[in-house]
Write a protein that holds these residues in place. Structure first.
Motif, PDB file in Angstrom:
ATOM      1  N   LEU A  89       0.715  -1.311  -0.098  1.00 63.03           N
ATOM      2  CA  LEU A  89       0.131   0.001   0.017  1.00 63.03           C
ATOM      3  C   LEU A  89       0.604   1.251  -0.151  1.00 63.03           C
ATOM      4  CD1 LEU A  89      -2.681  -1.286   2.483  1.00 63.03           C
ATOM      5  CD2 LEU A  89      -3.324  -0.134   0.219  1.00 63.03           C
ATOM      6  N   ASP A  90       2.021   1.086   0.655  1.00 65.93           N
ATOM      7  CA  ASP A  90       2.769   2.471   0.627  1.00 65.93           C
ATOM      8  C   ASP A  90       3.627   2.680  -0.755  1.00 65.93           C
ATOM      9  OD1 ASP A  90       2.515   2.799   3.440  1.00 65.93           O
ATOM     10  OD2 ASP A  90       4.290   1.461   4.116  1.00 65.93           O
ATOM     11  N   TRP A  91       3.605   1.775  -1.490  1.00 63.86           N
ATOM     12  CA  TRP A  91       4.268   1.639  -3.143  1.00 63.86           C
ATOM     13  C   TRP A  91       3.137   1.940  -3.958  1.00 63.86           C
ATOM     14  CZ3 TRP A  91       9.661   0.734  -3.491  1.00 63.86           C
ATOM     15  CH2 TRP A  91      10.263   0.011  -2.525  1.00 63.86           C
ATOM     16  N   ASP A  92       1.834   1.851  -3.455  1.00 62.46           N
ATOM     17  CA  ASP A  92       0.679   2.153  -4.405  1.00 62.46           C
ATOM     18  C   ASP A  92       0.630   1.172  -5.449  1.00 62.46           C
ATOM     19  OD1 ASP A  92      -1.506   3.143  -5.441  1.00 62.46           O
ATOM     20  OD2 ASP A  92      -0.679   4.647  -6.463  1.00 62.46           O
ATOM     21  N   ALA A  93       1.362  -0.324  -4.836  1.00 65.10           N
ATOM     22  CA  ALA A  93       1.241  -1.282  -5.744  1.00 65.10           C
ATOM     23  C   ALA A  93       0.649  -2.693  -5.213  1.00 65.10           C
ATOM     24  CB  ALA A  93       2.848  -1.723  -6.034  1.00 65.10           C
ATOM     25  N   ASN A  94      -0.515  -2.084  -4.253  1.00 63.40           N
ATOM     26  CA  ASN A  94      -1.177  -3.465  -3.661  1.00 63.40           C
ATOM     27  C   ASN A  94      -2.299  -3.909  -4.586  1.00 63.40           C
ATOM     28  OD1 ASN A  94      -2.149  -0.477  -3.467  1.00 63.40           O
ATOM     29  ND2 ASN A  94      -4.184  -1.631  -2.649  1.00 63.40           N
ATOM     30  N   ARG A  99      -3.985  -9.148  -6.842  1.00 62.66           N
ATOM     31  CA  ARG A  99      -4.471 -10.133  -7.894  1.00 62.66           C
ATOM     32  C   ARG A  99      -3.550 -10.979  -8.025  1.00 62.66           C
ATOM     33  NH1 ARG A  99      -5.736  -4.643  -9.615  1.00 62.66           N
ATOM     34  NH2 ARG A  99      -4.219  -4.635 -10.672  1.00 62.66           N
ATOM     35  N   ARG A 100      -2.320 -10.682  -8.188  1.00 64.35           N
ATOM     36  CA  ARG A 100      -1.213 -12.095  -8.370  1.00 64.35           C
ATOM     37  C   ARG A 100      -1.334 -12.979  -7.437  1.00 64.35           C
ATOM     38  NH1 ARG A 100       4.170 -11.561  -7.343  1.00 64.35           N
ATOM     39  NH2 ARG A 100       4.150  -9.149  -7.268  1.00 64.35           N
ATOM     40  N   CYS A 101      -1.262 -12.363  -6.172  1.00 65.43           N
ATOM     41  CA  CYS A 101      -1.334 -13.535  -4.937  1.00 65.43           C
ATOM     42  C   CYS A 101      -2.920 -14.182  -4.424  1.00 65.43           C
ATOM     43  CB  CYS A 101      -0.767 -12.937  -3.702  1.00 65.43           C
ATOM     44  SG  CYS A 101       0.817 -12.505  -3.929  1.00 65.43           S
ATOM     45  N   ARG A 102      -3.789 -13.555  -5.491  1.00 66.85           N
ATOM     46  CA  ARG A 102      -5.085 -13.821  -5.109  1.00 66.85           C
ATOM     47  C   ARG A 102      -5.754 -13.898  -3.688  1.00 66.85           C
ATOM     48  NH1 ARG A 102      -5.710 -19.336  -9.271  1.00 66.85           N
ATOM     49  NH2 ARG A 102      -5.081 -18.325 -10.908  1.00 66.85           N
ATOM     50  N   ILE A 103      -5.235 -12.649  -3.189  1.00 65.93           N
ATOM     51  CA  ILE A 103      -5.625 -12.528  -1.816  1.00 65.93           C
ATOM     52  C   ILE A 103      -7.203 -12.117  -1.716  1.00 65.93           C
ATOM     53  CG2 ILE A 103      -5.337 -10.833   0.150  1.00 65.93           C
ATOM     54  CD1 ILE A 103      -2.484 -10.369  -0.733  1.00 65.93           C
ATOM     55  N   PRO A 104      -7.886 -12.898  -0.977  1.00 71.30           N
ATOM     56  CA  PRO A 104      -9.437 -12.491  -0.748  1.00 71.30           C
ATOM     57  C   PRO A 104      -9.562 -11.229  -0.368  1.00 71.30           C
ATOM     58  CG  PRO A 104      -8.600 -14.588   0.303  1.00 71.30           C
ATOM     59  CD  PRO A 104      -7.372 -14.012   0.062  1.00 71.30           C
ATOM     60  N   ASP A 105     -10.709 -10.582  -0.892  1.00 72.30           N
ATOM     61  CA  ASP A 105     -11.077  -9.326  -0.675  1.00 72.30           C
ATOM     62  C   ASP A 105     -11.251  -8.772   0.844  1.00 72.30           C
ATOM     63  OD1 ASP A 105     -11.387  -9.056  -3.592  1.00 72.30           O
ATOM     64  OD2 ASP A 105     -13.624  -9.150  -3.614  1.00 72.30           O
ATOM     65  N   ASN A 106     -11.902  -9.960   1.728  1.00 70.91           N
ATOM     66  CA  ASN A 106     -11.941  -9.465   3.057  1.00 70.91           C
ATOM     67  C   ASN A 106     -10.645  -9.405   3.707  1.00 70.91           C
ATOM     68  OD1 ASN A 106     -11.935 -12.229   2.780  1.00 70.91           O
ATOM     69  ND2 ASN A 106     -12.766 -12.783   4.698  1.00 70.91           N
ATOM     70  N   TYR A 107     -10.044 -10.237   3.555  1.00 74.82           N
ATOM     71  CA  TYR A 107      -8.562  -9.926   3.947  1.00 74.82           C
ATOM     72  C   TYR A 107      -7.827  -8.471   3.402  1.00 74.82           C
ATOM     73  CZ  TYR A 107      -8.262 -14.410   5.820  1.00 74.82           C
ATOM     74  OH  TYR A 107      -8.723 -15.814   6.532  1.00 74.82           O
TER      75      TYR A 107
END
Length: 278
Positions: A89-94, A99-107
């Motif tokens: 988030l600090d890099w504005d690349a979150n 998307r690449r890691c498929r982190i669930p939306d709630n996490y």
């Protein structure tokens, strides 16, 4: 889990932790009793020691050390990726990372909320993230304090009521009632009536001290009225006595008030007594 080189932009021009940014983050940490939400995530969830020494990093080498500390932590991959997501988030690349890691939306939403709370600049964005479907935030008491520190008592009340936060200790209960007293004084008084008698008086008196000016005509019950004299400003107490028809008591309490007030109350008492006699 991705390597450091694959995770973080290597262009020095994209490095977000300038001297000014680091100072802003240190000040923000101090406002949160020297503990970011990210610090708690690292220590209590990812089991990474000494987070304040690792974040914010001051150089690319320190970013690498932070990445390694998370990478080597004894937790599952998703928890590690959530920690990296916060940093991204600090890099504005979150977004790309998620998307690449498929982190669930709630996490993602939970880490977004912690990131906003740590910075203290956008409490509404933090609250919106906390209300994402399927999200159960940790550190409820600290979240309530963060909204209070941001002068947003409305968000404290909404948080408890929307997410059904359990007020299972004195700190949560007091923080909630302090906020409610500023948002809706009458609701705060009514809420205290549902508390066990051994804590009710203390919470009731706290509400009165915060917002007594809004309670001049509130219909207190007899038990509450018996507590009022110790905490209610004299002028408000007099109005309460008048509202309850206790005019003689109001005159006695007006002894320290202005001559015009005492005169007016005595005249009111005389009129009422004459009307009753008729």
């Amino acid at each position: 889990m991705d390597t450091y080189e694959k995770t973080f932009p290597l262009d020095p021009g994209l490095f977000p932790y300038t001297k000014q940014k680091i100072e802003e983050l240190r000040n923000a940490r101090r406002r949160l009793d020297n503990a970011f939400f990210f610090d708690l995530v690292l220590t209590e969830i990812a089991q990474v020691a000494s987070p304040a020494r690792l974040y914010p990093p001051r150089s690319s080498q320190e970013v690498r050390l932070l990445h390694e500390a998370i990478y080597n932590s004894p937790v599952d991959l998703l928890k590690k990726q959530c920690c990296i997501y916060y940093i991204m988030l600090d890099w504005d690349a979150n977004g790309e990372y998620a998307r690449r890691c498929r982190i669930p939306d709630n996490y993602r939403a939970l880490m977004d909320a912690y990131w906003h709370l740590d910075r203290g600049k956008d409490p509404d964005a933090a609250f919106a993230s906390l209300c994402a479907p399927g999200l159960t935030p940790n550190f409820a008491s600290k979240i309530m304090h963060a909204f209070s520190a941001a002068n947003r008592p409305d968000l404290v009340v909404l948080l408890v009521q929307t997410l059904d936060i359990r007020l299972d200790n004195d700190d949560k209960l007091e923080t909630y009632l302090r906020a409610m007293a500023r948002v809706s004084t009458s609701s705060a008084v009514l809420f205290t009536r549902n508390l066990p008698i051994e804590v009710r008086r203390g919470m009731f008196e706290m509400v009165i001290r915060i917002a007594s000016v809004n309670l001049a005509s509130f219909p207190f019950d007899d038990l509450e009225f018996g507590w009022l004299a110790e905490v209610l400003p004299e002028g408000i107490l007099i109005k309460q006595l008048v509202a309850r028809g206790q005019f003689q008591a109001a005159v006695r309490h007006a002894g320290s008030e202005s001559h015009s007030l005492r005169t007016g109350l005595r005249a009111a008492c005389f009129d009422v007594e004459r009307w009753q006699a008729d």
